[in-house]
Design a protein around this motif. Sequence first.
Motif, short mmCIF file in Angstrom:
data_model
loop_
_atom_site.label_atom_id
_atom_site.label_comp_id
_atom_site.label_asym_id
_atom_site.label_seq_id
_atom_site.Cartn_x
_atom_site.Cartn_y
_atom_site.Cartn_z
N TYR A 11 0.86 -1.19 0.00
CA TYR A 11 0.00 0.00 0.00
C TYR A 11 0.89 1.23 0.00
O TYR A 11 1.82 1.32 0.82
N ASP A 12 0.61 2.17 -0.88
CA ASP A 12 1.40 3.40 -1.03
C ASP A 12 2.89 3.10 -1.20
O ASP A 12 3.74 3.89 -0.79
N MET A 13 3.20 1.94 -1.76
CA MET A 13 4.57 1.47 -2.00
C MET A 13 5.39 1.30 -0.71
O MET A 13 6.59 1.13 -0.75
N LYS A 14 4.70 1.34 0.46
CA LYS A 14 5.44 1.24 1.73
C LYS A 14 4.92 0.10 2.61
O LYS A 14 5.68 -0.75 3.05
N ILE A 15 3.59 0.14 2.84
CA ILE A 15 3.01 -0.82 3.80
C ILE A 15 2.72 -2.14 3.09
O ILE A 15 1.95 -2.17 2.12
N PRO A 16 3.33 -3.24 3.55
CA PRO A 16 3.10 -4.52 2.84
C PRO A 16 1.69 -5.06 3.08
O PRO A 16 1.23 -5.14 4.23
N GLY A 17 1.00 -5.41 2.00
CA GLY A 17 -0.33 -6.03 2.09
C GLY A 17 -0.21 -7.52 1.84
O GLY A 17 -0.82 -8.34 2.52
N LEU A 18 0.63 -7.85 0.87
CA LEU A 18 0.90 -9.25 0.54
C LEU A 18 2.39 -9.37 0.27
O LEU A 18 3.00 -8.44 -0.26
N TYR A 19 2.98 -10.51 0.63
CA TYR A 19 4.41 -10.66 0.36
C TYR A 19 4.71 -12.05 -0.21
O TYR A 19 4.48 -13.06 0.46
N ASN A 20 5.15 -12.06 -1.42
CA ASN A 20 5.65 -13.28 -2.07
C ASN A 20 4.68 -14.46 -2.02
O ASN A 20 5.01 -15.53 -1.53
N ILE A 21 3.50 -14.26 -2.57
CA ILE A 21 2.46 -15.30 -2.55
C ILE A 21 2.45 -16.04 -3.89
O ILE A 21 2.47 -15.41 -4.94
N SER A 22 2.41 -17.37 -3.81
CA SER A 22 2.32 -18.17 -5.05
C SER A 22 1.26 -19.25 -4.86
O SER A 22 1.20 -19.88 -3.80
N PHE A 23 0.41 -19.42 -5.85
CA PHE A 23 -0.58 -20.51 -5.82
C PHE A 23 -1.17 -20.69 -7.22
O PHE A 23 -1.03 -19.82 -8.09
N THR A 24 -1.85 -21.82 -7.38
CA THR A 24 -2.57 -22.08 -8.64
C THR A 24 -3.94 -22.62 -8.29
O THR A 24 -4.05 -23.51 -7.44
N ILE A 25 -4.98 -22.06 -8.89
CA ILE A 25 -6.33 -22.57 -8.68
C ILE A 25 -6.80 -23.12 -10.02
O ILE A 25 -6.90 -22.40 -11.02
N GLU A 26 -7.04 -24.44 -10.02
CA GLU A 26 -7.45 -25.09 -11.27
C GLU A 26 -8.94 -24.84 -11.53
O GLU A 26 -9.68 -24.46 -10.63
N SER A 27 -9.34 -25.10 -12.75
CA SER A 27 -10.74 -24.98 -13.13
C SER A 27 -11.60 -25.92 -12.28
O SER A 27 -11.20 -27.05 -12.01
N ARG A 28 -12.76 -25.46 -11.84
CA ARG A 28 -13.73 -26.21 -11.02
C ARG A 28 -13.23 -26.54 -9.62
O ARG A 28 -13.79 -27.38 -8.92
N GLU A 29 -12.13 -25.94 -9.23
CA GLU A 29 -11.60 -26.19 -7.89
C GLU A 29 -12.17 -25.15 -6.92
O GLU A 29 -12.30 -23.98 -7.27
N SER A 30 -12.56 -25.59 -5.71
CA SER A 30 -13.06 -24.66 -4.70
C SER A 30 -11.97 -24.39 -3.69
O SER A 30 -11.35 -25.33 -3.18
N VAL A 31 -11.74 -23.12 -3.41
CA VAL A 31 -10.64 -22.77 -2.50
C VAL A 31 -11.16 -21.79 -1.44
O VAL A 31 -11.91 -20.87 -1.77
N ALA A 32 -10.79 -22.03 -0.19
CA ALA A 32 -11.13 -21.08 0.87
C ALA A 32 -9.84 -20.41 1.33
O ALA A 32 -8.83 -21.09 1.50
N ILE A 33 -9.87 -19.11 1.48
CA ILE A 33 -8.68 -18.40 1.97
C ILE A 33 -8.94 -18.02 3.42
O ILE A 33 -9.90 -17.29 3.72
N VAL A 34 -8.11 -18.55 4.29
CA VAL A 34 -8.32 -18.36 5.72
C VAL A 34 -7.10 -17.64 6.30
O VAL A 34 -5.97 -17.92 5.92
N GLY A 35 -7.33 -16.72 7.21
CA GLY A 35 -6.20 -16.04 7.84
C GLY A 35 -6.67 -15.08 8.92
O GLY A 35 -7.87 -14.78 9.01
N SER A 36 -5.75 -14.60 9.71
CA SER A 36 -6.13 -13.69 10.80
C SER A 36 -6.45 -12.30 10.24
O SER A 36 -6.18 -12.02 9.07
#
Lengths: 154, 128
Positions: A11-36
């Motif tokens: 955010y604003d090139m300073k505050i990290p929102g996401l850092y180095n995330i990698s994943f693949t979601i295939e077609s017809r796959e259901s994914v839940a994203i869980v976190g604090s």
Amino acid sequence: MICAENISYYYDMKIPGLYNISFTIESRESVAIVGSNGSGKSTLLRLLNGLIFPTSGIFSVNNIRITEAYLKDPVHRKAFHKQIGFVFQNPDTQLFCPSVYEEIAFGPTQLNLTDMELKDRVGDCLMLLGIEHLCDRTPYTLSRGEKKKVAIAG
Amino acid sequence: MMITASTSNWHKITAACARIKFPDLILFIVDSTIRFIYMLAERSGNIIEASIKRSTGILHKPKKVAGDMLGNLFITTTQMNIELSHAMECRCFDGKFVHQKSKKLMKSDYYFLFASSVLFTTFLLLNK
């Protein structure tokens, strides 16, 4: 297929929102994203929906790299948003039409569907979510639960 | 004006304006403004209620609370505007308002138009 390779977002090139995330979601796959709280779930979803763009890394949908420049083209943007839907956390900001019917019809109307197709689609959505009785109501006078249902239908 | 205001809600008036080819952008702005006023009024009511309850009935420094509340409302409005534009973008909106085809006037509409013009003329004549 949705693919993210080492994506980071600041955010604003300073505050990290996401850092180095990698994943693949295939077609017809259901994914839940869980976190604090504040871990970047909403930021990630905004990124997947092309509302914000990664500061670094590669984000692609069906092997097409999604960048700000790519989505500047109205044809690409429309094709992209046709494939990915997004329900906002606060339904008040998503609902802006005068009636529930028009709210649900807003998206399909942008796709230049015929009146019959439009009526069918809206009717199906209303029936699916059991909100036929709200059809002519003004969205902002609904309860929070009803607003959520309308937002999902839209 | 009073009859219109008491018998029709705002959205029906703007919908009628849309049918007679009133510019969409203006109608959208007017509609959004009314909606935002309603939502922000509701929000300010909630903030005031919460402040009174949290202060156990006696609100100290009310001017500061009012200032904070206005600041909060301003930021909220800005965020809501951004989210609104995002929501529209997500639903394939590209800046051009696409309309559902407008319906034709029905027989009852002509009766109402006639009755309204009679009433309006009577009103003008009686006010002379």
